[in-house]
Enzyme design. Structure first.
Site, mmCIF file in Angstrom:
data_model
loop_
_atom_site.group_PDB
_atom_site.id
_atom_site.type_symbol
_atom_site.label_atom_id
_atom_site.label_comp_id
_atom_site.label_asym_id
_atom_site.label_seq_id
_atom_site.Cartn_x
_atom_site.Cartn_y
_atom_site.Cartn_z
ATOM 1 N N HIS A 48 101.404 119.141 36.387
ATOM 2 C CA HIS A 48 101.721 117.753 36.056
ATOM 3 C C HIS A 48 101.007 117.425 34.747
ATOM 4 C CE1 HIS A 48 102.978 116.095 40.277
ATOM 5 N NE2 HIS A 48 103.612 117.202 39.956
ATOM 6 N N GLU A 98 99.210 114.952 33.682
ATOM 7 C CA GLU A 98 97.834 114.453 33.724
ATOM 8 C C GLU A 98 96.841 115.573 33.997
ATOM 9 O OE1 GLU A 98 100.456 113.416 35.469
ATOM 10 O OE2 GLU A 98 100.437 111.252 35.796
ATOM 11 N N CYS A 156 100.776 110.512 40.183
ATOM 12 C CA CYS A 156 101.175 110.698 41.582
ATOM 13 C C CYS A 156 99.973 110.554 42.515
ATOM 14 C CB CYS A 156 101.820 112.067 41.773
ATOM 15 S SG CYS A 156 100.745 113.480 41.455
ATOM 16 N N CYS A 188 97.481 113.699 41.062
ATOM 17 C CA CYS A 188 96.887 113.325 39.773
ATOM 18 C C CYS A 188 96.013 112.079 39.876
ATOM 19 C CB CYS A 188 97.977 113.129 38.733
ATOM 20 S SG CYS A 188 98.851 114.662 38.355
HETATM 21 ZN ZN LIG Z 1 100.905 114.240 39.282
#
Ligand SMILES: [Zn+2]
Length: 161
Positions: A69, A71, A94, A104
């Site tokens: 992801h 981040e 998320c 994240c």
């Molecule tokens: Zn995430």
């Protein structure tokens, strides 16, 4: 010389950049989202981490690994510099994910990020109740939503929305 004011020389506050800084870094996050390898099963997101007016980390979805992801890529780059920094993400971080155990929002809170700005609330495509915004606030992270960038954040996800 012609300058009437020198606002550009005023050092930005790392914890609370100006609205102008916020717009600049969010525009950067939305640009990074366009670098994501295409996917029909995950969102395309860009993220920038800024400390003391400098970029200390940036990333985008699937940047180094197919499960990445944005981040977490940016946090990996930033390392300890993420403490007290501001993270800009084109989409709400998320709070639940299928691909890895730590979402994240939790990674950002654990890294000591002071504030998270995001453009687009996470759509409920892949989890029923995303909840990253609430998780961050509950864990002492300031949150800024920037809906004026929602269209830019949606663009690389148009096929999913
Ligand atoms: Zn995430």
């Amino acid at each position: 010389m012609g300058g009437v004011h020198d606002a550009e020389t005023t050092p930005p506050d790392a914890r609370r950049p100006s609205d102008e800084d916020d717009r600049r870094w969010m525009a950067r996050a939305c640009d990074l989202a366009r670098r994501c390898p295409p996917s029909d099963t995950a969102f395309s997101v860009g993220a920038v981490i800024v400390a003391g007016g400098e970029v200390v980390g940036e990333g985008w979805s699937r940047a180094e690994d197919s499960h990445d992801h944005a981040e977490e890529v940016a946090l990996r780059q930033a390392g300890p510099a993420a403490r007290g920094a501001v993270a800009y993400s084109s989409m709400e971080p998320c709070a639940r994910r299928a691909s890895r155990p730590r979402p994240c929002a939790r990674l950002l809170a654990e890294a000591g990020v002071a504030r998270v700005a995001y453009a687009l609330p996470e759509p409920a495509n892949f989890v029923d109740a995303p909840g990253g915004d609430a998780y961050l606030r509950e864990n002492g992270v300031l949150v800024t939503e920037m809906p004026e960038f929602a269209a830019a954040a949606e663009a690389p996800n148009a096929h999913l929305l």
